[in-house]
Design an enzyme around this catalytic site. Structure first.
Site, PDB file in Angstrom:
ATOM      1  N   THR A  18      -5.245   7.026   7.321  1.00  0.00           N
ATOM      2  CA  THR A  18      -5.004   7.082   6.045  1.00  0.00           C
ATOM      3  C   THR A  18      -5.280   5.341   5.471  1.00  0.00           C
ATOM      4  O   THR A  18      -5.704   5.151   4.280  1.00  0.00           O
ATOM      5  CB  THR A  18      -3.511   7.294   5.409  1.00  0.00           C
ATOM      6  OG1 THR A  18      -2.776   6.807   6.453  1.00  0.00           O
ATOM      7  CG2 THR A  18      -3.384   8.667   5.295  1.00  0.00           C
ATOM      8  N   ARG A  22      -6.119   0.958  12.353  1.00  0.00           N
ATOM      9  CA  ARG A  22      -5.015  -0.174  12.730  1.00  0.00           C
ATOM     10  C   ARG A  22      -4.565   0.099  14.033  1.00  0.00           C
ATOM     11  O   ARG A  22      -4.240   1.054  14.451  1.00  0.00           O
ATOM     12  CB  ARG A  22      -3.874   0.290  11.749  1.00  0.00           C
ATOM     13  CG  ARG A  22      -2.982  -0.786  11.399  1.00  0.00           C
ATOM     14  CD  ARG A  22      -1.985  -0.378  10.459  1.00  0.00           C
ATOM     15  NE  ARG A  22      -2.189  -0.404   8.930  1.00  0.00           N
ATOM     16  CZ  ARG A  22      -1.663  -0.052   7.983  1.00  0.00           C
ATOM     17  NH1 ARG A  22      -0.464  -0.026   8.123  1.00  0.00           N
ATOM     18  NH2 ARG A  22      -2.094  -0.291   6.843  1.00  0.00           N
ATOM     19  N   SER A 113      -1.558  -4.131   6.636  1.00  0.00           N
ATOM     20  CA  SER A 113      -0.741  -3.904   5.709  1.00  0.00           C
ATOM     21  C   SER A 113       0.585  -4.723   5.941  1.00  0.00           C
ATOM     22  O   SER A 113       0.632  -6.003   6.444  1.00  0.00           O
ATOM     23  CB  SER A 113      -0.634  -2.693   5.394  1.00  0.00           C
ATOM     24  OG  SER A 113       0.182  -2.363   4.110  1.00  0.00           O
ATOM     25  N   HIS A 114       1.689  -4.001   5.864  1.00  0.00           N
ATOM     26  CA  HIS A 114       3.023  -4.520   6.045  1.00  0.00           C
ATOM     27  C   HIS A 114       3.334  -4.773   7.636  1.00  0.00           C
ATOM     28  O   HIS A 114       4.704  -5.083   8.120  1.00  0.00           O
ATOM     29  CB  HIS A 114       3.904  -3.530   5.428  1.00  0.00           C
ATOM     30  CG  HIS A 114       3.702  -2.180   5.930  1.00  0.00           C
ATOM     31  ND1 HIS A 114       2.773  -1.339   5.196  1.00  0.00           N
ATOM     32  CD2 HIS A 114       4.360  -1.525   6.810  1.00  0.00           C
ATOM     33  CE1 HIS A 114       2.761  -0.311   6.088  1.00  0.00           C
ATOM     34  NE2 HIS A 114       3.721  -0.293   6.896  1.00  0.00           N
ATOM     35  N   LYS A 126     -10.304  -2.087   7.195  1.00  0.00           N
ATOM     36  CA  LYS A 126     -10.505  -0.903   6.241  1.00  0.00           C
ATOM     37  C   LYS A 126     -11.412  -1.066   5.277  1.00  0.00           C
ATOM     38  O   LYS A 126     -11.982  -2.228   4.977  1.00  0.00           O
ATOM     39  CB  LYS A 126      -9.292  -0.389   5.407  1.00  0.00           C
ATOM     40  CG  LYS A 126      -8.756  -1.488   4.627  1.00  0.00           C
ATOM     41  CD  LYS A 126      -7.689  -1.086   3.806  1.00  0.00           C
ATOM     42  CE  LYS A 126      -6.941  -2.038   2.905  1.00  0.00           C
ATOM     43  NZ  LYS A 126      -5.921  -1.030   1.854  1.00  0.00           N
ATOM     44  N   ASP A 277       3.857  -7.147   0.019  1.00  0.00           N
ATOM     45  CA  ASP A 277       3.677  -6.952   1.460  1.00  0.00           C
ATOM     46  C   ASP A 277       2.671  -7.722   1.830  1.00  0.00           C
ATOM     47  O   ASP A 277       1.987  -8.777   1.303  1.00  0.00           O
ATOM     48  CB  ASP A 277       3.502  -5.426   1.907  1.00  0.00           C
ATOM     49  CG  ASP A 277       2.145  -5.176   1.515  1.00  0.00           C
ATOM     50  OD1 ASP A 277       1.611  -5.613   0.549  1.00  0.00           O
ATOM     51  OD2 ASP A 277       1.636  -4.205   2.194  1.00  0.00           O
ATOM     52  N   ASP A 279      -0.698  -7.445   2.734  1.00  0.00           N
ATOM     53  CA  ASP A 279      -1.808  -7.699   1.803  1.00  0.00           C
ATOM     54  C   ASP A 279      -1.721  -7.508   0.543  1.00  0.00           C
ATOM     55  O   ASP A 279      -2.630  -7.298  -0.419  1.00  0.00           O
ATOM     56  CB  ASP A 279      -2.694  -6.664   2.305  1.00  0.00           C
ATOM     57  CG  ASP A 279      -2.369  -5.081   2.156  1.00  0.00           C
ATOM     58  OD1 ASP A 279      -1.116  -4.957   2.136  1.00  0.00           O
ATOM     59  OD2 ASP A 279      -3.015  -4.163   2.064  1.00  0.00           O
ATOM     60  N   ASP A 281      -0.366  -4.872  -1.698  1.00  0.00           N
ATOM     61  CA  ASP A 281      -0.631  -3.984  -2.499  1.00  0.00           C
ATOM     62  C   ASP A 281       0.687  -3.263  -2.788  1.00  0.00           C
ATOM     63  O   ASP A 281       1.050  -2.219  -3.436  1.00  0.00           O
ATOM     64  CB  ASP A 281      -1.468  -2.888  -2.051  1.00  0.00           C
ATOM     65  CG  ASP A 281      -1.337  -2.493  -0.441  1.00  0.00           C
ATOM     66  OD1 ASP A 281      -0.265  -3.086   0.217  1.00  0.00           O
ATOM     67  OD2 ASP A 281      -2.020  -1.857  -0.030  1.00  0.00           O
ATOM     68  N   ARG A 282       1.861  -3.580  -2.154  1.00  0.00           N
ATOM     69  CA  ARG A 282       3.117  -3.153  -2.034  1.00  0.00           C
ATOM     70  C   ARG A 282       4.194  -4.146  -3.054  1.00  0.00           C
ATOM     71  O   ARG A 282       3.997  -5.345  -2.959  1.00  0.00           O
ATOM     72  CB  ARG A 282       3.903  -2.720  -0.735  1.00  0.00           C
ATOM     73  CG  ARG A 282       3.285  -1.592  -0.076  1.00  0.00           C
ATOM     74  CD  ARG A 282       3.927  -1.428   1.073  1.00  0.00           C
ATOM     75  NE  ARG A 282       3.214  -0.116   1.825  1.00  0.00           N
ATOM     76  CZ  ARG A 282       3.738   0.575   2.744  1.00  0.00           C
ATOM     77  NH1 ARG A 282       4.888   0.353   3.214  1.00  0.00           N
ATOM     78  NH2 ARG A 282       3.027   1.364   3.277  1.00  0.00           N
ATOM     79  N   THR A 344       0.270  12.150   1.314  1.00  0.00           N
ATOM     80  CA  THR A 344       0.427  10.778   1.527  1.00  0.00           C
ATOM     81  C   THR A 344      -0.884  10.085   1.729  1.00  0.00           C
ATOM     82  O   THR A 344      -1.893  10.361   2.552  1.00  0.00           O
ATOM     83  CB  THR A 344       1.406  10.430   2.845  1.00  0.00           C
ATOM     84  OG1 THR A 344       2.684  11.109   2.538  1.00  0.00           O
ATOM     85  CG2 THR A 344       1.318   9.049   3.244  1.00  0.00           C
ATOM     86  N   GLU A 363       3.890   5.632  -4.600  1.00  0.00           N
ATOM     87  CA  GLU A 363       4.270   6.445  -3.355  1.00  0.00           C
ATOM     88  C   GLU A 363       5.705   5.822  -3.152  1.00  0.00           C
ATOM     89  O   GLU A 363       6.192   4.813  -3.555  1.00  0.00           O
ATOM     90  CB  GLU A 363       3.561   5.920  -2.348  1.00  0.00           C
ATOM     91  CG  GLU A 363       2.151   6.291  -2.437  1.00  0.00           C
ATOM     92  CD  GLU A 363       1.305   5.689  -1.293  1.00  0.00           C
ATOM     93  OE1 GLU A 363       1.156   6.474  -0.305  1.00  0.00           O
ATOM     94  OE2 GLU A 363       1.149   4.370  -1.068  1.00  0.00           O
ATOM     95  N   SER A 365       6.655   4.534  -0.580  1.00  0.00           N
ATOM     96  CA  SER A 365       6.648   3.191   0.387  1.00  0.00           C
ATOM     97  C   SER A 365       6.337   1.999  -0.622  1.00  0.00           C
ATOM     98  O   SER A 365       5.984   1.296  -0.054  1.00  0.00           O
ATOM     99  CB  SER A 365       5.682   3.471   1.364  1.00  0.00           C
ATOM    100  OG  SER A 365       4.381   3.797   0.786  1.00  0.00           O
ATOM    101  N   LYS A 376      -3.453   0.347  -4.728  1.00  0.00           N
ATOM    102  CA  LYS A 376      -1.972  -0.033  -5.304  1.00  0.00           C
ATOM    103  C   LYS A 376      -1.889  -1.525  -5.466  1.00  0.00           C
ATOM    104  O   LYS A 376      -2.805  -2.304  -4.798  1.00  0.00           O
ATOM    105  CB  LYS A 376      -0.826   0.618  -4.471  1.00  0.00           C
ATOM    106  CG  LYS A 376      -0.930  -0.066  -3.000  1.00  0.00           C
ATOM    107  CD  LYS A 376      -0.022   1.063  -2.361  1.00  0.00           C
ATOM    108  CE  LYS A 376      -0.410   0.834  -0.685  1.00  0.00           C
ATOM    109  NZ  LYS A 376      -0.065   1.793   0.152  1.00  0.00           N
TER     110      LYS A 376
HETATM  111  C1  G1P Z   1       2.952   4.617   5.120  1.00  0.00           C
HETATM  112  C2  G1P Z   1       3.730   5.218   3.846  1.00  0.00           C
HETATM  113  C3  G1P Z   1       2.650   5.577   2.812  1.00  0.00           C
HETATM  114  C4  G1P Z   1       1.465   4.889   2.551  1.00  0.00           C
HETATM  115  C5  G1P Z   1       0.933   4.420   3.935  1.00  0.00           C
HETATM  116  C6  G1P Z   1      -0.351   3.349   4.009  1.00  0.00           C
HETATM  117  O1  G1P Z   1       2.153   5.849   5.798  1.00  0.00           O
HETATM  118  O2  G1P Z   1       4.588   5.894   3.949  1.00  0.00           O
HETATM  119  O3  G1P Z   1       3.121   6.024   1.690  1.00  0.00           O
HETATM  120  O4  G1P Z   1       0.441   5.192   1.872  1.00  0.00           O
HETATM  121  O5  G1P Z   1       1.756   3.828   4.954  1.00  0.00           O
HETATM  122  O6  G1P Z   1       0.215   2.345   3.131  1.00  0.00           O
HETATM  123  P1  G1P Z   1       2.925   6.630   6.937  1.00  0.00           P
HETATM  124  O7  G1P Z   1       3.453   5.756   8.105  1.00  0.00           O
HETATM  125  O8  G1P Z   1       4.262   7.426   6.176  1.00  0.00           O
HETATM  126  O9  G1P Z   1       1.756   7.684   7.320  1.00  0.00           O
HETATM  127 ZN    ZN Z   2      -0.064  -3.230   2.041  1.00  0.00          ZN
END
Ligand code: G1P
Ligand code: ZN
Length: 540
Positions: A18, A22, A113-114, A126, A277, A279, A281-282, A344, A363, A365, A376
């Site tokens: 998604t 990573r 990301s985070h 990505k 976070d 990068d 986006d959160r 998701t 979302e 998250s 985002k």
């Molecule tokens: C997690 C978050 C989801 C977000 C994704 C990418 O995914 O729960 O909302 O889109 O990171 O930032 P998950 O680890 O649940 O698959």
């Molecule tokens: Zn992020």
């Protein structure tokens, strides 16, 4: 300039999920691991010769090297123009905006990301397409497929590009532009929000603390909040991007931004605390002694969206990912707008945004966004809140409480069960799926099951089907359990259990109110039986 074909061998674990590819940083440090991923991406794209590629990173460890590798490979693959942030830095939403503004072919973003950074941490890559959106699932699958067969890379030999200052240079026939990562994005935010109103808010003594968590948003936040909006110096903390994020885990939630939460609940709490976070986006929002859940925040943004001139007359509808508690739905219902529920992953919002079916999405998250970029956007969400506070002159607590009074409150909690036994999570979910018919009408101490189903999704625009996205269990008393496997674990597997309960009682402590539901979830999902004791549990 000589372009070389370099022979390589595939790695079998390069799967784009998604959020791109990573992995542990150490995985990426293997010979040609990064190179294979980049070349596989290029091999799946067509028609980019002479076009523009944007490269950005969240500043994490290994980015400095990776950025140089990608520049050389992009030149060898015949991109005509490379735009890159000074020191390689660009936040994910800033990249998405730049793709549109500079009409780029696409972008490569280096981030996990985070997830924590550093030698022991994670790294990722990505690809975003020409709309600014993350690569859709079928493209991600094509990247993974190509990675499994890759046997050659295209490369040039050349000294590294100096990314320490803004300039242009030409390498071979490719123009390289090193830009200020902040200014285009900051300019865009001024077109969206009422900066004059927010400036007045700060002038009148409003106090805010923004924790950039030593990740990418520091330079953006310092410029936007402290320079443009006149927030006092020191408003932005941990504002310099560091390769290991200073040891922080830049995931803005109650667990990993605990210092900020403690500040918000202290006597010296500023009017607003916020964080973003790795990068950018959160985001997370807290008022004085008041935490705003991502689901409530999204509902607030929907309630006020038409008060922001940029969105006036442009609230087409909204969407939330299925794990996100359904506070948004009531607002949409009241405003007679459609509210979509997607699987998701941010990419599922892309077609809805492009087709103007929605203006706003988010979302659980801590991610929210709109049609302003196709990702985002953490700082955008915080500016949105500042704009609402400036217009209403109310506190975050008052804003959210008014919403609860109007629509009822949705209490929500997520439990993440991490195990090294990857199979265990699959077994639990398979067993639950097979038990679905027998779940209906089952009664537990506090709840009975009303409905249970597998979440399959059909994209309303493309009609593309996405199956098996989790299991929804609707219970009595307005309660719901949603369960799925995380798609972003860099090792082992994580079961995510999302609990929510609607209530007209707006005063309860979520922990107390949700306790019986947590117990029911344990029994219903048979968590102990399938995952055993060797699980690490995180509550958010
Ligand atoms: C997690 C978050 C989801 C977000 C994704 C990418 O995914 O729960 O909302 O889109 O990171 O930032 P998950 O680890 O649940 O698959
Ligand atoms: Zn992020």
């Amino acid at each position: 300039m000589n372009i070389f074909a370099v022979p390589t061998k595939p790695y079998l674990d390069q799967k784009f999920g998604t959020s791109g590819l990573r992995k542990k940083t150490a995985d990426f440090q293997q010979e040609n691991y990064l190179e294979n991923a980049v070349q596989s991406i290029f091999d799946c794209l067509t028609g980019f010769e002479g076009k523009t590629l944007i490269i950005g990173s969240d500043g994490r460890y290994y980015s400095a090297h990776a950025v140089q590798v990608i520049i050389k490979m992009a030149i060898a693959n015949q991109f005509g123009h490379i735009i890159i942030g000074q020191e390689g830095i660009l936040s994910t939403p800033a990249v998405s905006h730049l793709i549109q503004k500079r009409q780029a072919f696409g972008a490569l973003i280096l981030t996990a990301s985070h997830n924590p950074a550093g030698k022991e941490g994670d790294f990722g890559i990505k690809y975003n397409i020409s709309t600014g959106a993350p690569a859709p699932a079928n493209l991600g699958d094509a990247f993974s497929d190509r990675c499994s067969k890759i046997d050659r890379l295209w490369m040039i030999q050349s000294p590294d590009v100096d990314l320490s200052y803004q300039h242009e240079e030409t390498l071979g026939s490719t123009l390289i532009e090193v830009i200020d990562p902040v200014s285009d994005y900051a300019q865009y935010m001024q077109e969206i929000f009422d900066f004059e109103a927010i400036k007045t808010l700060f002038k009148n003594g409003f106090k805010m603390t923004f924790n950039a968590m030593n990740a990418v948003t520091g330079p953006y936040a310092k410029y936007i909040f402290e320079e443009l909006l006149g927030a006092e110096s020191g408003t932005v903390i941990n504002g310099t991007p560091l390769p290991d994020f200073g040891g922080l885990h830049p995931e803005p939630n109650l667990v990993y931004a605990k210092d900020l939460v403690d500040l918000a609940y202290s006597e010296n709490a500023p009017d607003l605390c916020a964080a973003s976070d790795g990068d950018g986006d959160r985001y997370m929002i807290l008022g004085k002694s008041f935490f705003v859940t991502p689901a409530d925040s999204l509902a607030v943004l929907a309630e006020y969206i038409e008060k922001i001139p940029f969105y006036k007359g442009k609230f087409y509808g909204a969407a939330r990912s299925m794990p996100t508690a359904d506070a948004l739905d009531a607002v949409c219902h009241k405003l007679k707008k459609e509210c979509y529920q997607t699987p998701t992953g941010w990419k599922f919002f892309g077609s809805l945004l492009e087709d103007k079916k929605i203006s706003l999405c988010g979302e659980e998250s801590f991610g929210a966004g709109s049609f302003h970029v196709m990702e985002k956007d953490g700082l955008w969400a915080i500016l949105f809140w500042l704009n609402i506070l400036a217009i209403t002159q109310k506190t975050p607590q008052k804003i959210v409480t008014e919403l609860w009074k109007k629509y009822g409150r949705v209490y929500a909690k997520t439990y993440s069960y991490h195990t090294n036994d990857t199979e265990a999570v699959t077994h639990l979910l398979d067993s639950l799926s097979s038990r679905i018919p027998g779940l209906i009408d089952l009664s537990f101490d506090d709840y009975s099951v009303l409905k249970a189903s597998i979440f399959n999704y059909t994209d309303p625009v493309s009609n593309e089907q996405t199956t098996n996205q989790g299991i929804i269990i609707d219970l009595s008393k307005g309660a719901r359990i949603f369960v799925r496997a995380s798609g972003t674990s860099s090792s082992g597997a994580t079961l995510k259990v999302y609990l929510s309960q609607k209530s007209t009682d707006i005063q309860s402590d979520p922990k107390d109110l949700l306790q019986p539901l947590e117990k029911t979830a344990q029994d219903l999902l048979q968590i102990q039986k399938y995952l055993g004791d060797k699980v690490e549990i995180t509550e958010t």
